[in-house]
Design an enzyme around this catalytic site. Structure first.
Site, short mmCIF file in Angstrom:
data_model
loop_
_atom_site.label_atom_id
_atom_site.label_comp_id
_atom_site.label_asym_id
_atom_site.label_seq_id
_atom_site.Cartn_x
_atom_site.Cartn_y
_atom_site.Cartn_z
N HIS A 1 0.85 -1.19 0.00
CA HIS A 1 0.00 0.00 0.00
C HIS A 1 0.88 1.24 0.00
O HIS A 1 1.95 1.26 0.59
CB HIS A 1 -0.89 0.02 1.26
N ASP B 1 -7.99 -5.10 -0.20
CA ASP B 1 -8.48 -5.97 -1.28
C ASP B 1 -8.14 -7.43 -1.08
O ASP B 1 -8.63 -8.29 -1.84
CB ASP B 1 -7.90 -5.48 -2.62
C1 SDX Z 1 -6.16 0.22 -2.99
O1 SDX Z 1 -4.27 4.67 -2.01
C2 SDX Z 1 -5.24 4.08 -1.41
O2 SDX Z 1 -5.67 4.47 -0.37
C3 SDX Z 1 -5.85 2.92 -2.19
C4 SDX Z 1 -6.87 2.08 -1.44
C5 SDX Z 1 -8.14 2.86 -1.16
O3 SDX Z 1 -8.85 2.50 -0.22
O4 SDX Z 1 -8.46 3.76 -1.99
O5 SDX Z 1 -6.34 1.63 -0.21
C6 SDX Z 1 -7.30 0.86 -2.27
O6 SDX Z 1 -5.90 0.58 -4.11
C7 SDX Z 1 -5.33 -0.81 -2.27
C8 SDX Z 1 -4.12 -1.33 -3.13
C9 SDX Z 1 -4.63 -2.41 -4.09
N1 SDX Z 1 -3.57 -2.76 -5.05
C10 SDX Z 1 -2.94 -3.97 -5.00
O7 SDX Z 1 -3.14 -4.82 -4.13
C11 SDX Z 1 -1.95 -4.21 -6.14
C12 SDX Z 1 -0.65 -4.79 -5.59
N2 SDX Z 1 0.03 -3.74 -4.82
C13 SDX Z 1 1.02 -2.96 -5.51
O8 SDX Z 1 0.87 -2.80 -6.87
C14 SDX Z 1 1.53 -1.75 -4.72
O9 SDX Z 1 1.83 -2.19 -3.46
C15 SDX Z 1 0.67 -0.52 -4.66
C16 SDX Z 1 0.25 -0.05 -5.99
C17 SDX Z 1 -0.53 -0.76 -3.81
C18 SDX Z 1 1.51 0.58 -3.98
O10 SDX Z 1 2.51 0.90 -4.86
P1 SDX Z 1 3.66 1.98 -4.49
O11 SDX Z 1 3.32 2.69 -3.24
O12 SDX Z 1 3.91 2.78 -5.72
O13 SDX Z 1 4.87 1.09 -4.14
P2 SDX Z 1 5.90 0.53 -5.20
O14 SDX Z 1 5.16 -0.03 -6.37
O15 SDX Z 1 6.94 1.58 -5.43
O16 SDX Z 1 6.52 -0.70 -4.39
C19 SDX Z 1 7.65 -0.53 -3.53
C20 SDX Z 1 8.42 -1.85 -3.68
C21 SDX Z 1 8.80 -2.16 -5.14
O17 SDX Z 1 9.96 -2.98 -5.10
P3 SDX Z 1 11.43 -2.26 -5.32
O18 SDX Z 1 11.36 -1.52 -6.65
O19 SDX Z 1 11.63 -1.36 -4.14
O20 SDX Z 1 12.40 -3.45 -5.36
O21 SDX Z 1 7.60 -2.96 -3.27
C22 SDX Z 1 7.36 -3.82 -4.39
C23 SDX Z 1 7.66 -3.02 -5.64
O22 SDX Z 1 8.06 -3.88 -6.70
N3 SDX Z 1 5.94 -4.21 -4.31
C24 SDX Z 1 5.48 -5.44 -4.55
C25 SDX Z 1 4.10 -5.36 -4.32
N4 SDX Z 1 3.76 -4.11 -3.97
C26 SDX Z 1 4.91 -3.40 -3.97
N5 SDX Z 1 6.11 -6.58 -4.93
C27 SDX Z 1 5.31 -7.67 -5.07
N6 SDX Z 1 3.97 -7.68 -4.86
C28 SDX Z 1 3.34 -6.55 -4.50
N7 SDX Z 1 2.01 -6.55 -4.30
#
Ligand code: SDX
Length: 429
Positions: A307, A364
């Site tokens: 998140h 989710d």
């Molecule tokens: C919602 O914003 C809100 O409030 C949203 C929400 C709401 O109520 O409105 O809470 C609802 O959208 C919840 C999130 C649902 N999405 C998912 O479950 C999709 C999977 N999660 C990711 O795509 C990610 O964690 C996000 C999009 C939720 C957050 O992305 P960020 O903050 O941009 O973080 P990032 O992508 O920069 O990740 C940081 C690191 C990265 O690795 P490095 O580049 O540092 O090596 O963590 C890794 C990412 O690759 N990472 C994951 C991951 N989530 C982040 N790796 C594997 N699986 C994951 N799910």
């Protein structure tokens, strides 16, 4: 003298005011930065940038706190009804009995959709995704209510638009579901509560009355409350951005639905169930899929994990996980993907990759398991998220309008070609 931040640019020091919120959060106010220094800030994805001040929702990602208008989400999910929470988020205070009765009466009054709208549904392909239908239908509501399109509309029209949106969203969602089944659509039954009426329109048939199981009603009520707002997330910021041009509220909400559909945002709840089923059908080797999620060369990621703000637990995920047990037990549902979800969470939370990046289950991760247990089809999961989030989107739009915020128009840093002259076709080789 109020607190300030100092920055030094090319040998000159500038002082910028610090804004402090009611929960002690601090922001450097850069409203005058470019005028004074010629510089802008750069923050791709707005990870460190506040776009507004707001009185609606407070969340603390480190402490796992979420409150709507100061009330903890745990208390509201346990004790309130969704319409009560919608009233709170929209008006800032919990309603008394009379106010709630009036609010619910106004919603019931607008629960029908114009009969002409039904013809729109006939022209969508039978396998159309319900989020594509919902976004289109909500936007087309503005064409049935031209008065909603006048930018500085008198508040009576705004109020009516708000009731129409909250009332018609479940009706439109249920119609889109019925069309995918080829079933006759069900009219709202205004003797029923908001959640019961939605379930009646979703699962009722003209040939037999549908009586909602109280466990199902309670579960859906809780899920809608848990999704009702979440401060400046992607879709709420989209609603504010679109509304800031004085486009009508229906269009702004339609844009919010489109933003929520993305698999990184609200669309994740559908992806989670599809991911869990893939893991189960692949033999349930959890470690294999956790390794794939960690592999940068593999596009697979653990949906429902991670998140932008919660760097500890997502309080909503905790509430949903806890109630998923009770709900499935009381409904007599034994869903194998629930065990896979639990096992996946257990393995991931012990893995250095997830620990280091502070990746925990988000709202989710478990919600789809409950939606499925109460009979909501997977492709409708994000529609349920939109139904829950609607009061929050409207409240964010209303606050932006009432605060007379300017049109949103971010800046950029240009990194393209410098000036060059036109080359005639003959000289282009
Ligand atoms: C919602 O914003 C809100 O409030 C949203 C929400 C709401 O109520 O409105 O809470 C609802 O959208 C919840 C999130 C649902 N999405 C998912 O479950 C999709 C999977 N999660 C990711 O795509 C990610 O964690 C996000 C999009 C939720 C957050 O992305 P960020 O903050 O941009 O973080 P990032 O992508 O920069 O990740 C940081 C690191 C990265 O690795 P490095 O580049 O540092 O090596 O963590 C890794 C990412 O690759 N990472 C994951 C991951 N989530 C982040 N790796 C594997 N699986 C994951 N799910």
């Amino acid at each position: 003298m109020s607190e300030t931040a100092k920055i030094t640019l090319e040998g000159k020091t500038y002082e910028l005011p610090i804004t402090t919120g009611s929960e002690g959060e601090k922001a450097i106010d850069i409203s005058k930065l470019r005028a004074e220094t010629g510089c802008i800030t750069l923050d791709i994805g707005y990870k460190n940038t506040g776009s507004t001040t707001s009185k609606i929702t407070f969340l603390d990602g480190e402490k796992g706190i979420l409150r709507y208008r100061g009330y903890p989400i745990e208390q509201l999910a346990e004790k309130a009804s969704f319409t009560e929470v919608a009233y709170l988020i929209l008006n800032g205070e919990l309603p008394n009995a009379k106010q709630l009765q009036e609010f619910e009466g106004n919603i019931r009054y607008h629960s029908l959709v114009h009969e002409d709208m039904k013809r729109f549904f006939e022209f969508f392909p039978s396998n159309a995704h319900p989020m594509g239908i919902l976004s289109a239908m909500v936007s087309s509501l503005s064409t049935f209510y031209p008065k909603s399109q006048t930018p500085n509309r008198p508040s009576k029209d705004v109020e009516r638009t708000i009731y129409r949106l909250i009332a018609k969203m479940p009706t439109l969602a249920a119609i889109s579901y019925k069309y995918t089944l080829g079933h006759p659509t069900m009219y709202p039954n205004n003797k029923l509560g908001y959640v019961e009426n939605f379930l009646h329109m979703m699962f009722g048939l003209p040939t037999e009355e549908y009586v909602a199981d109280p466990v199902t009603v309670d579960a859906l009520n809780k899920l809608l409350i848990l999704h009702a707002d979440h401060e400046q997330n992607c879709s709420a910021s989209t609603v504010r951005m679109v509304g800031s041009s004085q486009a009508n509220l229906y269009s702004a909400i339609s844009a919010g639905i489109a933003a929520l559909w993305g698999p990184l945002h609200g669309g994740a709840n559908q992806q989670v169930i599809e991911m869990l089923e893939t893991i189960r059908n692949d033999g349930g080797d959890i470690q294999k899929w956790v390794n794939k999620a960690k592999d940068k060369d593999d596009p697979f990621r653990l949906f429902g994990f991670g998140h932008r703000v919660y760097k500890n637990f997502d309080p909503r995920a905790q509430i949903i996980k806890k109630s998923s047990d009770q709900i499935l037990k009381r409904l007599g549902v034994n869903d194998p993907v629930l065990d896979i979800a639990r096992h996946l969470e257990e393995v991931a939370l012990k893995d250095e990759y997830f620990i280091e990046r502070k990746l925990y289950p988000n709202v989710d991760f478990y919600s789809g398991i409950i939606y499925r247990a109460i009979g909501i089809p997977t492709r409708m999961f994000t529609v349920m998220f939109a139904m829950g989030r609607l009061p929050g989107w409207i409240a964010q739009w209303k606050e932006m309008v009432e605060d007379k915020e300017p049109i949103s128009r971010p800046r950029q840093i240009y990194t393209g070609a410098n000036q060059r002259n036109y080359v005639p076709m003959s000289d282009r080789g």
